[in-house]
Each structure stands twice: as C-alpha cells, then as structure tokens.
Design a protein around this motif. Structure first.
Motif, short mmCIF file in Angstrom:
data_model
loop_
_atom_site.label_atom_id
_atom_site.label_comp_id
_atom_site.label_asym_id
_atom_site.label_seq_id
_atom_site.Cartn_x
_atom_site.Cartn_y
_atom_site.Cartn_z
N ARG A 191 60.39 -19.32 10.67
CA ARG A 191 60.34 -20.56 10.30
C ARG A 191 59.95 -21.46 11.30
O ARG A 191 59.25 -22.40 11.25
CB ARG A 191 61.68 -20.89 9.89
N ILE A 192 60.56 -21.31 12.55
CA ILE A 192 60.14 -21.88 13.67
C ILE A 192 58.24 -21.54 13.87
O ILE A 192 57.73 -22.86 14.27
CB ILE A 192 60.97 -21.42 15.06
N THR A 193 58.10 -20.49 13.89
CA THR A 193 56.57 -20.20 14.02
C THR A 193 55.70 -20.95 13.00
O THR A 193 54.81 -21.65 13.51
CB THR A 193 56.27 -18.54 13.94
N VAL A 194 56.22 -20.97 11.95
CA VAL A 194 55.20 -21.57 10.36
C VAL A 194 55.09 -22.93 11.05
O VAL A 194 54.04 -23.76 10.98
CB VAL A 194 55.68 -21.23 9.27
N ASN A 195 56.39 -23.51 11.35
CA ASN A 195 56.38 -24.94 11.66
C ASN A 195 55.47 -25.43 12.93
O ASN A 195 54.94 -26.32 12.80
CB ASN A 195 57.92 -25.49 11.81
N THR A 196 55.65 -24.59 13.88
CA THR A 196 54.94 -24.92 14.95
C THR A 196 53.47 -24.87 14.70
O THR A 196 52.56 -25.68 15.27
CB THR A 196 55.20 -23.85 16.33
#
Length: 164
Positions: free
Chosen positions: A64-69
């Motif tokens: 989730r952090i990766t997609v948002n970043t």
C-alpha cells in the motif's frame, strides 16, 4: 529501538526486491527510478514501522505504501510522455544482441501497463508480483470478486496490446 531495527532489517530484506519490481511498473521499466522510489518507500516504512497496527499483513501494508508512493511521484512529475517513444529510445541506447528480444518484450509490456488506468495498473502490478487476489482486494478496497474479474479483463487487454 533495537527491536525495531531488527524488524526493519527483516522487512527490508524480505520485501525490497518485490517493492522494486512493483515500482518498475510505474516508471516504465526505468531501474534507477524504481530503485529511488523503493528507497522512498523504505524511508516511509522506517518512519512508520513503530506505529504499524497489524490490521493487515506487513507485506500488504508495504504494498500500500509502495502504490501510494509511486502514484504520488507520478502525480508530482506529471509523466505524460509517449511510452512507446521512451521504449524505442531506451532499446536503441541499451541494446545488446543477446538481450534485445527480452528487452523489447519487457519494455512493450511496461508500455502496455502504462496505458492502463491507475487502478488497473495497481491491480495488475500486484498480481504480477504474486500478491494473492484477496490481499489485492484489501489493498485496493475492491471486493475479491471484483479484483478477480478485473485481473482477467486486464490480462486480456494486455495480451492484445503486446501483440500489436
């Protein structure tokens, strides 16, 4: 603090390759940009790991952090260039005889992925990474059935695009 360092080291070792590959899909296969994004992801993971609430698996949280970043980076840089032109330029600059066919296919796939909507791009990149569809549903907020149908449709769309 020492326990957090140990946890972070384990999380980093287990997830860095997956995060980098996921980022590759958002930056049209540019390894340097993908590694920069992965570094940003793990800076965020380090800053927030102490507050991880364990409401999902840690790998789901990291995805989730990766997609948002990646989405934030795309929004901030407003990448609107022709993916096909980039693919052709990169291929001619980096061509090696024994890797050319593989590179062409890989770049073509990333070019096709970049034509997808943000939502579908996120879903297929997670699917290609081997994330279970149930986890993809949790990450994206869609139902499991919706993710299953979308994955099928996206794969058909990508197959047609790559063959062209």
């Amino acid at each position: 603090m020492e326990n957090l360092q140990i946890l972070f080291d384990e999380v980093y070792t287990a997830n860095y390759p997956k995060v980098t590959r996921l980022c590759m899909g958002y930056v049209n296969g540019d390894t340097a940009k993908a590694e920069d994004l992965a570094q940003e992801v793990f800076i965020k993971v380090w800053e927030k790991i102490g507050s991880f609430r364990k409401e999902s698996s840690i790998s789901t949280w990291i995805y989730r952090i990766t997609v948002n970043t990646c989405l934030l980076q795309l929004r901030n840089t407003k990448i609107k260039t022709s993916a096909n032109d980039k693919v052709l330029n990169n291929i001619t600059e980096e061509a090696e005889e024994n890797k050319l066919a593989y590179e062409v296919q890989l770049k073509s796939m990333y070019a096709c992925i970049n034509k997808l909507s943000k939502e579908n791009k996120g879903i297929i990149l997670l699917e290609l990474e081997g994330v279970p569809q149930k986890d993809i549903a949790e990450i994206t907020g869609y139902s499991h059935e919706s993710v299953r149908v979308r994955v099928h449709r996206i794969k058909n769309e990508l197959t047609k695009c790559v063959k062209q």
